[in-house]
Design a protein around this motif. Structure first.
Motif, PDB file in Angstrom:
ATOM      1  N   VAL A  41      11.935  46.627  64.110  1.00  0.00           N
ATOM      2  CA  VAL A  41      10.763  45.783  64.343  1.00  0.00           C
ATOM      3  C   VAL A  41      10.352  45.854  65.812  1.00  0.00           C
ATOM      4  O   VAL A  41       9.182  46.039  66.132  1.00  0.00           O
ATOM      5  N   GLN A  42      11.308  45.749  66.721  1.00  0.00           N
ATOM      6  CA  GLN A  42      10.989  45.766  68.154  1.00  0.00           C
ATOM      7  C   GLN A  42      10.366  47.095  68.571  1.00  0.00           C
ATOM      8  O   GLN A  42       9.360  47.123  69.276  1.00  0.00           O
ATOM      9  N   GLU A  43      10.980  48.180  68.182  1.00  0.00           N
ATOM     10  CA  GLU A  43      10.521  49.494  68.637  1.00  0.00           C
ATOM     11  C   GLU A  43       9.228  49.931  67.961  1.00  0.00           C
ATOM     12  O   GLU A  43       8.279  50.320  68.624  1.00  0.00           O
ATOM     13  N   CYS A  44       9.191  49.853  66.642  1.00  0.00           N
ATOM     14  CA  CYS A  44       8.025  50.367  65.919  1.00  0.00           C
ATOM     15  C   CYS A  44       6.819  49.445  66.022  1.00  0.00           C
ATOM     16  O   CYS A  44       5.701  49.902  66.208  1.00  0.00           O
ATOM     17  N   ALA A  45       7.069  48.147  65.914  1.00  0.00           N
ATOM     18  CA  ALA A  45       5.957  47.198  65.966  1.00  0.00           C
ATOM     19  C   ALA A  45       5.390  47.034  67.370  1.00  0.00           C
ATOM     20  O   ALA A  45       4.379  46.363  67.552  1.00  0.00           O
ATOM     21  N   ALA A  46       5.995  47.667  68.353  1.00  0.00           N
ATOM     22  CA  ALA A  46       5.428  47.625  69.701  1.00  0.00           C
ATOM     23  C   ALA A  46       4.102  48.388  69.743  1.00  0.00           C
ATOM     24  O   ALA A  46       3.239  48.087  70.568  1.00  0.00           O
ATOM     25  N   CYS A  47       3.922  49.354  68.838  1.00  0.00           N
ATOM     26  CA  CYS A  47       2.695  50.161  68.826  1.00  0.00           C
ATOM     27  C   CYS A  47       1.863  49.992  67.546  1.00  0.00           C
ATOM     28  O   CYS A  47       0.657  50.144  67.578  1.00  0.00           O
ATOM     29  N   HIS A  48       2.514  49.749  66.440  1.00  0.00           N
ATOM     30  CA  HIS A  48       1.825  49.607  65.157  1.00  0.00           C
ATOM     31  C   HIS A  48       2.685  48.718  64.266  1.00  0.00           C
ATOM     32  O   HIS A  48       3.809  48.385  64.635  1.00  0.00           O
ATOM     33  N   VAL A  49       2.168  48.350  63.114  1.00  0.00           N
ATOM     34  CA  VAL A  49       2.972  47.557  62.195  1.00  0.00           C
ATOM     35  C   VAL A  49       4.233  48.352  61.850  1.00  0.00           C
ATOM     36  O   VAL A  49       4.191  49.582  61.751  1.00  0.00           O
ATOM     37  N   ALA A  50       5.330  47.668  61.735  1.00  0.00           N
ATOM     38  CA  ALA A  50       6.569  48.328  61.316  1.00  0.00           C
ATOM     39  C   ALA A  50       6.454  48.543  59.808  1.00  0.00           C
ATOM     40  O   ALA A  50       6.563  47.597  59.029  1.00  0.00           O
TER      41      ALA A  50
END
Length: 169
Positions: A41-50
């Motif tokens: 969640v932290q890494e992927c949702a930093a740029c787009h929805v996880a």
């Protein structure tokens, strides 16, 4: 308990059928109830929805995770420990029914996505409130939780009167 009367056998059959249907109905959202790793969640949702891992087959996730240094034009590299953990989690929770990977491993090019969104006009994806087909949160209010139910949709801002009228179709 011995079931000898036709009524009791019928009642048991109906109970089994209703439980089966409940499980199938829950399965649409149920797989999204998998606990998502905090790093995902932290890494992927930093740029787009996880995105929910079930949206792609395992082979697509393997390629995506193997090329994070060039993730759709961005360097999304992870430390080796997170990469290994998240890769394993994505593989374990990937779509097992989808055998062929979508073009460019893009969720928006998968057969399921195209089938579910076939009535969306191309202009809708370009609305400022939507921006692209990859912006699931524009319509799916719980996409960030991996839930894409048609019961939790919101109409994006900027639809024409004709598009609003077609929304319920």
């Amino acid at each position: 308990m011995k079931l000898t009367t036709p009524f009791s056998r019928t009642a048991l059959a109906l109970l089994a059928l209703s439980l089966s249907l409940a499980c199938q109905a829950d399965d649409h959202e149920g797989r999204s109830r998998v606990v998502w790793p905090k790093a995902y969640v932290q890494e992927c949702a930093a740029c787009h929805v996880a995105y929910a891992p079930r949206l792609l087959p395992a082979a697509s996730w393997a390629r995506l995770m193997g090329g994070l240094d060039r993730h759709y034009g961005t360097d999304a590299s992870l430390d080796p420990q997170d990469l290994q953990q998240l890769s394993r989690w994505l593989q374990d929770n990937a779509d097992r029914r989808q055998s062929a990977a979508p073009p460019e491993d893009r969720i928006t090019r998968s057969a399921r996505f195209e089938r579910k969104h076939r009535q969306i006009e191309p202009a809708t994806w370009r609305l400022p409130s939507v921006r692209s087909a990859a912006n699931c949160m524009a319509c799916h209010t719980r996409a960030d939780q991996g839930q894409y139910s048609e019961h939790a949709l919101r109409m994006p801002d900027g639809l024409s009167a004709r598009q609003r009228a077609a929304w319920g179709d």
